[in-house]
Design a protein around this motif. Structure first.
Motif, PDB file in Angstrom:
ATOM      1  N   PHE A  15       0.802  -1.392  -0.024  1.00  0.00           N
ATOM      2  CA  PHE A  15       0.216   0.132   0.067  1.00  0.00           C
ATOM      3  C   PHE A  15       0.832   1.219   0.033  1.00  0.00           C
ATOM      4  N   LEU A  16       1.971   1.280  -0.681  1.00  0.00           N
ATOM      5  CA  LEU A  16       2.812   2.343  -0.820  1.00  0.00           C
ATOM      6  C   LEU A  16       2.728   2.979  -2.176  1.00  0.00           C
ATOM      7  N   THR A  17       2.886   4.288  -2.294  1.00  0.00           N
ATOM      8  CA  THR A  17       2.685   5.082  -3.577  1.00  0.00           C
ATOM      9  C   THR A  17       4.125   5.129  -4.200  1.00  0.00           C
ATOM     10  N   GLN A  18       4.282   5.350  -5.753  1.00  0.00           N
ATOM     11  CA  GLN A  18       5.715   5.258  -6.219  1.00  0.00           C
ATOM     12  C   GLN A  18       6.245   6.684  -5.696  1.00  0.00           C
ATOM     13  N   GLN A  19       5.518   7.836  -5.165  1.00  0.00           N
ATOM     14  CA  GLN A  19       6.320   8.813  -4.656  1.00  0.00           C
ATOM     15  C   GLN A  19       7.178   8.293  -3.303  1.00  0.00           C
ATOM     16  N   LYS A  20       6.559   7.681  -2.524  1.00  0.00           N
ATOM     17  CA  LYS A  20       7.058   7.108  -1.406  1.00  0.00           C
ATOM     18  C   LYS A  20       8.317   6.247  -1.620  1.00  0.00           C
ATOM     19  N   ILE A  21       8.281   5.203  -2.617  1.00  0.00           N
ATOM     20  CA  ILE A  21       9.410   4.665  -3.216  1.00  0.00           C
ATOM     21  C   ILE A  21      10.440   5.526  -3.910  1.00  0.00           C
ATOM     22  N   ALA A  22       9.972   6.307  -4.509  1.00  0.00           N
ATOM     23  CA  ALA A  22      10.901   7.470  -5.203  1.00  0.00           C
ATOM     24  C   ALA A  22      11.869   8.230  -4.072  1.00  0.00           C
ATOM     25  N   ASP A  23      11.060   8.751  -3.086  1.00  0.00           N
ATOM     26  CA  ASP A  23      11.656   9.285  -1.940  1.00  0.00           C
ATOM     27  C   ASP A  23      12.888   8.474  -1.247  1.00  0.00           C
ATOM     28  N   LEU A  24      12.552   7.062  -1.115  1.00  0.00           N
ATOM     29  CA  LEU A  24      13.539   6.278  -0.287  1.00  0.00           C
ATOM     30  C   LEU A  24      14.575   5.904  -1.258  1.00  0.00           C
ATOM     31  N   LEU A  25      14.287   5.881  -2.704  1.00  0.00           N
ATOM     32  CA  LEU A  25      15.637   6.011  -3.552  1.00  0.00           C
ATOM     33  C   LEU A  25      16.236   7.303  -3.797  1.00  0.00           C
ATOM     34  N   HIS A  26      15.834   8.441  -3.423  1.00  0.00           N
ATOM     35  CA  HIS A  26      16.028   9.730  -3.773  1.00  0.00           C
ATOM     36  C   HIS A  26      16.463   9.855  -5.247  1.00  0.00           C
ATOM     37  N   ILE A  27      14.848   9.641  -5.890  1.00  0.00           N
ATOM     38  CA  ILE A  27      15.041   9.672  -7.411  1.00  0.00           C
ATOM     39  C   ILE A  27      13.468  10.563  -7.649  1.00  0.00           C
ATOM     40  N   GLY A  28      13.226  11.041  -8.626  1.00  0.00           N
ATOM     41  CA  GLY A  28      11.950  11.395  -9.038  1.00  0.00           C
ATOM     42  C   GLY A  28      10.839  10.435  -9.233  1.00  0.00           C
ATOM     43  N   GLN A  29       9.589  10.946  -8.955  1.00  0.00           N
ATOM     44  CA  GLN A  29       8.532   9.884  -9.201  1.00  0.00           C
ATOM     45  C   GLN A  29       8.423   9.183 -10.714  1.00  0.00           C
ATOM     46  N   ARG A  30       8.689  10.249 -11.595  1.00  0.00           N
ATOM     47  CA  ARG A  30       8.587   9.764 -12.768  1.00  0.00           C
ATOM     48  C   ARG A  30       9.755   8.769 -13.355  1.00  0.00           C
ATOM     49  N   THR A  31      10.736   9.024 -12.710  1.00  0.00           N
ATOM     50  CA  THR A  31      11.941   7.935 -12.699  1.00  0.00           C
ATOM     51  C   THR A  31      11.371   6.707 -12.163  1.00  0.00           C
ATOM     52  N   TYR A  32      10.960   6.924 -11.121  1.00  0.00           N
ATOM     53  CA  TYR A  32      10.542   5.484 -10.499  1.00  0.00           C
ATOM     54  C   TYR A  32       9.368   4.721 -11.553  1.00  0.00           C
ATOM     55  N   SER A  33       8.405   5.502 -11.822  1.00  0.00           N
ATOM     56  CA  SER A  33       7.526   5.206 -12.795  1.00  0.00           C
ATOM     57  C   SER A  33       8.133   4.580 -13.807  1.00  0.00           C
ATOM     58  N   ASP A  34       9.263   5.150 -14.399  1.00  0.00           N
ATOM     59  CA  ASP A  34       9.693   4.438 -15.659  1.00  0.00           C
ATOM     60  C   ASP A  34      10.447   3.030 -15.331  1.00  0.00           C
ATOM     61  N   TYR A  35      11.040   3.055 -13.946  1.00  0.00           N
ATOM     62  CA  TYR A  35      11.255   1.696 -13.623  1.00  0.00           C
ATOM     63  C   TYR A  35      10.223   0.411 -13.792  1.00  0.00           C
ATOM     64  N   GLU A  36       9.241   0.857 -13.304  1.00  0.00           N
ATOM     65  CA  GLU A  36       7.880  -0.012 -12.920  1.00  0.00           C
ATOM     66  C   GLU A  36       7.264  -0.342 -14.467  1.00  0.00           C
ATOM     67  N   SER A  37       7.361   0.332 -15.396  1.00  0.00           N
ATOM     68  CA  SER A  37       6.671   0.349 -16.475  1.00  0.00           C
ATOM     69  C   SER A  37       7.814  -0.294 -17.720  1.00  0.00           C
ATOM     70  N   GLY A  38       9.056  -0.366 -17.093  1.00  0.00           N
ATOM     71  CA  GLY A  38      10.083  -1.405 -17.851  1.00  0.00           C
ATOM     72  C   GLY A  38      10.858  -0.260 -19.085  1.00  0.00           C
ATOM     73  N   LYS A  39      10.260   1.117 -18.957  1.00  0.00           N
ATOM     74  CA  LYS A  39      11.102   1.938 -19.761  1.00  0.00           C
ATOM     75  C   LYS A  39      12.505   2.329 -19.549  1.00  0.00           C
ATOM     76  N   THR A  40      12.931   2.223 -18.259  1.00  0.00           N
ATOM     77  CA  THR A  40      14.355   2.473 -17.604  1.00  0.00           C
ATOM     78  C   THR A  40      14.605   1.218 -16.884  1.00  0.00           C
ATOM     79  N   ARG A  41      15.898   0.794 -17.215  1.00  0.00           N
ATOM     80  CA  ARG A  41      16.293  -0.270 -16.057  1.00  0.00           C
ATOM     81  C   ARG A  41      16.714   0.304 -14.864  1.00  0.00           C
ATOM     82  N   ILE A  42      16.364  -0.349 -13.814  1.00  0.00           N
ATOM     83  CA  ILE A  42      16.607  -0.029 -12.282  1.00  0.00           C
ATOM     84  C   ILE A  42      18.119  -0.372 -12.106  1.00  0.00           C
TER      85      ILE A  42
END
Length: 74
Positions: A15-42
């Motif tokens: 029950f976490l948002t992409q923004q919460k995980i992006a904050d944990l990783l010190h990246i932007g929400q859009r970057t994290y979204s790209d990880y989940e969508s497969g557009k960018t490799r994590i």
């Protein structure tokens, strides 16, 4: 299952948002979204952070295994 599908599944199961995980990783929400969508490799260091955070093995979070085991203790 591919790692991008797995990280989305684990995040939603917790029950976490992409923004919460992006904050944990010190990246932007859009970057994290790209990880989940497969557009960018994590990066591997971010996968390690997520594995520790969710307390799951790298095999599980990377999609190499469907068996959920705990992150190894030191």
């Amino acid at each position: 299952m591919r790692y991008n599908e797995r990280i989305r599944e684990i995040r939603e199961d917790n029950f976490l948002t992409q923004q919460k995980i992006a904050d944990l990783l010190h990246i932007g929400q859009r970057t994290y979204s790209d990880y989940e969508s497969g557009k960018t490799r994590i990066p591997i260091d971010n996968l390690l952070i997520l594995a520790r955070f969710y307390n799951v093995s790298m095999d599980y979070i990377s999609g190499a295994s469907d068996v959920m085991t705990e992150y190894p203790k030191r």
